[in-house]
Design a protein around this motif. Structure first.
Motif: not given
Ligand SMILES: [Ca+2]
Length: 390
Positions: A21-23, A367-369, A375-377
Motif C-alpha cells: 500500500g505504499l505510493e 498498472g497497479p496491482r 516494499l520487498l526484502r
C-alpha cells in the motif's frame, strides 16, 4: 555487457514483503536504531519499525510537491560526530499553488521561509532539507532548508542524494527536458552537484557559478561510490524519443566517473565517439529505465562487489559485477529479480545484507496491482542474517 557465467541461480533468492500500500517508494535511509525512513514520491516520509513494520502516521508530510516525475525523492542518513542522527532529503516543491504551500512555509518559520521566496516566477524548486531524528521518536520536527535550486523540471528532475566518502552531499538534477542545459556550467540542470553538510556549495572550481562535479546528464536517479576506488558511480536514463531529443531512444547508462567529467548528453547518449566525453561503463542499448542504484561492497557476502540496478521499464533487479582487474569497468551482469513485480524503482543494501526493493506501479505509468506499491526484502542463502521483522 556479458551475461555472467555460470548464470546466477534465481532459486537462491528469497523475497519477503515488508510493506504494502505504499505510493511510489523512492528511497530509504537506514537509521542506527534499526528503523528505516522511506520516501514516497507524493510527499510522505514513512517510518518502518523492526517491531511494528510500516507505521501509518508519516514521519513528515509535504503538502505540495512537484508532479509527474518529481516530488519527494532521495533520502540519506548521517550520524554526526556528537552521535546525533540527521537525514537529508531531496524534494521538489511546487510554487504554483496557494494555501497548502503558504501553510508549509509558515510551519517552517520565517527565517527558513525566506529561502522559499518565489524567485523569478519559477514554478518549482529542488530543495535539500535536513531533519533531525531522535531515537524512538517516529514523528519529525520542521526541517532546516539547506539548499534551494532552480530551475528544475517536472520531467527529468534527478533527485538522488547521498553523502560521499568525502563527507559532502551529492545530489543529482536532470536536464528538465531542456537538453542543452546539461553541458551549460552556469545552470544546475543536468548535473551532479556537491554541497557541504551545512548547505554551502562545494564546487570543484571555486569560481564556478554552480557547484557541479559531473555534467552532461539527462536524468540520473542513482549515485553511489565504487567499493575499491571510491570513484563516483552515476546511473543515467537515456533518451525516450522526445522531440527535443531528435527522436533518440535507449542507451541507458552506468558510469564510473572522475569529478569534472562530461558524460556527453545531449551530444551523445551511450558511448562517446571520441573527444572528452566519457563513455559509460555499462550501456543498455534497449532502454530499461534505470531508476535505482545500490552498491554492494567487497565485504558483502551475498551481492558484492557489484552495482544493483532496478529497471522501471523492464521490471528487473540486476547485479552488475565490478571487474576486479579494471575498477573502471564491469565484468558481467545477471538478473536477481526477473520480472513479476511490475515496475521496480527503489533498491538499497540494508544493514543485514538484504536488499530493500520498491515497486513503482502507482507512478502513473504502470498498472497497479492489489497491494501496490510493495516494499520487498530480497536475500540469498549467503546473506549474513535470516529474514527478520514483521
Ligand atoms: Ca552519457
Amino acid at each position: 555487457m556479458a551475461t555472467c557465467q555460470p548464470a546466477f541461480d534465481l532459486a537462491r533468492v528469497g523475497v519477503d514483503t515488508l510493506a504494502t500500500g505504499l505510493e511510489v517508494p523512492w528511497d530509504v535511509a537506514f537509521l542506527p536504531d534499526g528503523r528505516a525512513l522511506i520516501t514516497e514520491r507524493p510527499g510522505r516520509i514513512r517510518v518502518w519499525s523492526p517491531t511494528e513494520g510500516i507505521l501509518e502516521r508519516p514521519f513528515w508530510t509535504f503538502d505540495r510537491v512537484g508532479d509527474q516525475e518529481v516530488g519527494l525523492m532521495g533520502i540519506a542518513a548521517h550520524t554526526r560526530a556528537d552521535g546525533r542522527v540527521e537525514v537529508y532529503t531531496a524534494v521538489t516543491l511546487d510554487h504554483t499553488g496557494g494555501p497548502p504551500l503558504q501553510a508549509f512555509l509558515k510551519g517552517l518559520g520565517r527565517r527558513i521561509a525566506r529561502t522559499f521566496t518565489a524567485e523569478g516566477g519559477q514554478p518549482r524548486s529542488l530543495h535539500i532539507l535536513r531533519f533531525g531524528v531522535e531515537p524512538g521518536v517516529d514523528v519529525g520536527q520542521a526541517p532546516d532548508s539547506l539548499v534551494r535550486l532552480v530551475p528544475v523540471g517536472h520531467l527529468h528532475g534527478g533527485g538522488a542524494i547521498d553523502i560521499g566518502p568525502d563527507g559532502l552531499i551529492y545530489v543529482t538534477n536532470g536536464d528538465g527536458a531542456e537538453p542543452p542545459r546539461a553541458f551549460d556550467t552556469t545552470t544546475i540542470a543536468g548535473k551532479v552537484l556537491r554541497y557541504h553538510l551545512d548547505g554551502r556549495p562545494a564546487p570543484l572550481d571555486p569560481d564556478a557559478q554552480v557547484p557541479w562535479v559531473v555534467r552532461g546528464l539527462r536524468n540520473s536517479q542513482g549515485i553511489g561510490w565504487h567499493p575499491m576506488t571510491e570513484q563516483l558511480v552515476v546511473l543515467e536514463h537515456g533518451p525516450t524519443g522526445m522531440l527535443q531529443e531528435d527522436g533518440q531512444v535507449g542507451n541507458d547508462e552506468l558510469n564510473v566517473v572522475s569529478l569534472g567529467d562530461d558524460l556527453g548528453w545531449p551530444v551523445v547518449a551511450g558511448a562517446s565517439r571520441g573527444g572528452d566525453l566519457l563513455s559509460p561503463a555499462v550501456e543498455w542499448t534497449f532502454g530499461i529505465a534505470p531508476a535505482g542504484l545500490a552498491i554492494a561492497g567487497i565485504d558483502d557476502v551475498a551481492w558484492g562487489p557489484s552495482a544493483l540496478v532496478t529497471g522501471l521499464k523492464d521490471g528487473r533487479l540486476r547485479r552488475v559485477h565490478f571487474d576486479p582487474s579494471d575498477p573502471s569497468s564491469f565484468a558481467c551482469q545477471e538478473p536477481i529479480l526477473d520480472r513479476g513485480y511490475g515496475r521496480l524503482r527503489m533498491v538499497a543494501v540494508a544493514p543485514d545484507g538484504s536488499l530493500w526493493v520498491g515497486t513503482s506501479n502507482r507512478d502513473g505509468r504502470g498498472g497497479p496491482r492489489a497491494g501496490d506499491d510493495l516494499l520487498l526484502r530480497v536475500y540469498t542463502r549467503e546473506a549474513v542474517a535470516p529474514p527478520t521483522g514483521p
